[in-house]
Design a protein around this motif. Structure first.
Motif, short mmCIF file in Angstrom:
data_model
loop_
_atom_site.label_atom_id
_atom_site.label_comp_id
_atom_site.label_asym_id
_atom_site.label_seq_id
_atom_site.Cartn_x
_atom_site.Cartn_y
_atom_site.Cartn_z
N GLN A 2 0.94 -1.23 0.01
CA GLN A 2 0.17 0.19 -0.09
C GLN A 2 1.17 1.18 0.26
OE1 GLN A 2 -2.81 -0.04 3.66
NE2 GLN A 2 -3.03 1.81 2.64
N ARG A 3 0.44 2.28 -0.37
CA ARG A 3 1.24 3.47 -1.06
C ARG A 3 1.14 4.18 0.50
NH1 ARG A 3 1.63 6.08 -6.51
NH2 ARG A 3 2.66 3.88 -7.06
N MET A 4 1.73 5.18 0.69
CA MET A 4 1.55 5.95 1.93
C MET A 4 0.88 7.42 0.97
SD MET A 4 2.79 5.62 4.59
CE MET A 4 3.94 4.39 5.68
N GLN A 5 0.19 7.50 2.11
CA GLN A 5 -0.88 9.14 1.44
C GLN A 5 -0.56 9.80 2.54
OE1 GLN A 5 -3.35 8.49 -0.64
NE2 GLN A 5 -2.86 6.21 -0.93
N TRP A 6 0.79 10.96 1.99
CA TRP A 6 2.00 11.84 2.14
C TRP A 6 0.87 12.92 2.21
CZ3 TRP A 6 5.06 10.55 4.57
CH2 TRP A 6 6.02 9.14 4.72
N LEU A 7 -0.78 13.58 1.10
CA LEU A 7 -1.03 14.06 1.05
C LEU A 7 -2.16 15.00 2.43
CD1 LEU A 7 -1.10 15.36 -2.27
CD2 LEU A 7 0.23 16.32 -0.34
N ASP A 8 -2.61 13.17 3.13
CA ASP A 8 -3.82 13.56 4.17
C ASP A 8 -3.81 14.21 5.01
OD1 ASP A 8 -4.93 12.11 6.60
OD2 ASP A 8 -5.89 10.36 5.12
N LEU A 9 -5.47 14.85 5.22
CA LEU A 9 -5.17 15.93 5.87
C LEU A 9 -4.36 15.89 7.55
CD1 LEU A 9 -6.27 18.98 6.05
CD2 LEU A 9 -8.83 18.07 6.71
N LYS A 10 -4.86 14.42 7.57
CA LYS A 10 -4.55 14.59 8.75
C LYS A 10 -2.40 14.26 9.09
CE LYS A 10 -8.27 10.97 10.05
NZ LYS A 10 -8.00 9.09 10.74
N PHE A 11 -2.21 13.55 8.08
CA PHE A 11 -1.21 14.30 8.31
C PHE A 11 -0.13 15.55 8.40
CE2 PHE A 11 3.34 14.16 5.72
CZ PHE A 11 4.40 13.74 6.56
N ILE A 12 -0.84 16.16 7.62
CA ILE A 12 -0.74 17.11 6.51
C ILE A 12 -0.54 18.37 8.59
CG2 ILE A 12 -0.46 19.65 5.87
CD1 ILE A 12 -1.75 18.23 3.73
N VAL A 13 -1.69 18.38 8.99
CA VAL A 13 -1.56 19.34 10.00
C VAL A 13 -1.23 18.55 11.69
CG1 VAL A 13 -3.90 19.84 12.13
CG2 VAL A 13 -4.35 19.36 9.65
N GLY A 14 -1.22 17.04 11.41
CA GLY A 14 -0.11 16.23 12.45
C GLY A 14 1.03 17.12 12.38
N LEU A 257 -2.64 16.86 20.51
CA LEU A 257 -3.68 17.28 18.98
C LEU A 257 -2.06 16.39 17.34
CD1 LEU A 257 -6.04 17.94 17.18
CD2 LEU A 257 -5.35 19.89 16.89
N GLY A 258 -1.18 16.86 17.53
CA GLY A 258 -0.20 16.82 16.89
C GLY A 258 -0.17 15.15 16.32
N LEU A 259 0.47 14.55 17.96
CA LEU A 259 0.37 13.19 17.73
C LEU A 259 -0.35 12.56 17.82
CD1 LEU A 259 2.66 13.32 21.02
CD2 LEU A 259 3.52 13.33 18.86
N ASN A 260 -2.02 12.67 18.52
CA ASN A 260 -3.08 11.55 18.24
C ASN A 260 -3.48 11.78 16.16
OD1 ASN A 260 -3.29 11.20 20.76
ND2 ASN A 260 -4.86 12.97 21.06
N LEU A 261 -3.45 12.81 15.88
CA LEU A 261 -3.23 12.91 13.96
C LEU A 261 -2.08 12.04 14.00
CD1 LEU A 261 -4.82 16.64 13.20
CD2 LEU A 261 -6.12 14.55 13.09
N LEU A 262 -1.40 12.66 13.98
CA LEU A 262 -0.43 11.20 13.24
C LEU A 262 -0.54 10.30 13.25
CD1 LEU A 262 3.33 13.58 13.45
CD2 LEU A 262 1.60 13.31 11.87
N GLY A 263 -0.95 9.79 15.11
CA GLY A 263 -0.63 8.44 15.13
C GLY A 263 -2.11 7.47 14.34
N ASP A 264 -3.70 8.42 14.25
CA ASP A 264 -4.38 8.13 13.38
C ASP A 264 -4.11 7.43 12.04
OD1 ASP A 264 -6.15 7.81 15.13
OD2 ASP A 264 -6.69 10.29 15.09
#
Length: 279
Positions: A2-14, A257-264
């Motif tokens: 599976q390819r990583m979704q680097w442009l995911d909103l969770k990743f960017i905000v996190g 918040l950033g850690l939880n978003l990156l974890g999700d």
């Protein structure tokens, strides 16, 4: 794969949230010319945005610069949380992998020890440890890591129980692979993805716990600025100096918040999804 979704909103905000805190910890001294412990009673309770005196986020009741103390608090929180994650992660993954791979009586004994630690509320256990050992950076790390290895252990054990029945594990044993070799070669690499996900949430809870202990006066020594200690000091002035409590509270909120978003985000990337073929 599976390819990583680097442009995911969770990743960017996190990344933005956590990156801002890391930037503050690394370069905060450049933004503020003052020392975190420097007192100036003539400048006590100065409001934020005082650029003339260099107090961008204002001062506290002793005239200490809030930005400088926020920088110190960010370093303490990240250092404690990082140490807790490394210690608890290494201990939990090793114990859990060994327990699941060995199974049987040894697995049962290890899980009874895990259940014993799991029976204590985390914050109360940390308070009891610090009340007995005293206040210091090392004692805070030990108190917070004393129970946070359990999630790693349970996840590693569950995956090791599944992996040990695979054919390639049996083939490794037939070819002479011992327990240590099989664990290092086959079990631990399969556990690491889940351990990384747990690490992000563990780091978030460690920061909250450290702030709670500092708020109660049981964290690091009072001479070391922390976000929890700043909150405790600011509650007495909340009606006339809101910035004393708002800025450290905002620092805790943004970090967690950033850690939880990156974890999700990491969980979404590593967890298999229906309809996706993983090669």
């Amino acid at each position: 794969m599976q390819r990583m979704q680097w442009l995911d909103l969770k990743f960017i905000v996190g990344v933005l949230c956590l990156g801002s805190v890391v930037f503050l910890a690394a370069f905060g001294t450049i933004l503020s010319p003052h020392d975190a412990g420097e007192q100036n009673l003539l400048m006590a309770l100065e409001p934020p945005w005082n650029f003339a005196e260099g107090h961008v986020l204002g001062t506290d009741h002793l005239g200490r610069d809030i930005l400088a103390r926020m920088t110190s608090g960010a370093r303490v929180s990240l250092a404690i949380a990082g140490a807790v994650v490394v210690i608890s992660g290494v201990v939990g993954v090793l114990i859990g992998s060994l327990s699941g791979y060995l199974s049987g009586t040894r697995d049962m004994v290890i899980q009874k020890v895990v259940e014993t630690f799991w029976a204590f509320p985390p914050v109360l256990l940390a308070i009891a440890v610090l009340a007995f050992l005293g206040q210091s950076l090392g004692n805070v790390i030990f108190a917070l890591a004393l129970q946070r290895w359990i999630p790693y252990c349970r996840i590693a054990r569950a995956q090791a129980l599944t992996i040990r029945s695979k054919e390639y594990i049996a083939a490794s044993r037939i070819m002479g692979g011992g327990t240590v070799w099989v664990l290092r070669r086959h079990v631990l690499p399969n556990v690491m993805a889940s351990a990384i996900i747990v690490a992000t949430f563990t780091m978030a809870t460690a920061i909250l716990a450290e702030s709670s202990l500092s708020f109660l006066g049981l964290g690091v020594p009072p001479s070391v600025p922390t976000w929890g200690g700043m909150l405790a000091e600011g509650r007495s002035y909340i009606s006339r100096a809101w910035w004393l409590a708002v800025f450290p509270g905002l620092g805790i909120f943004v970090t967690v918040l950033g850690l939880n978003l990156l974890g999700d985000w990491a969980r979404d990337q590593f967890d298999p999804k229906p309809g996706i073929n993983l090669v």
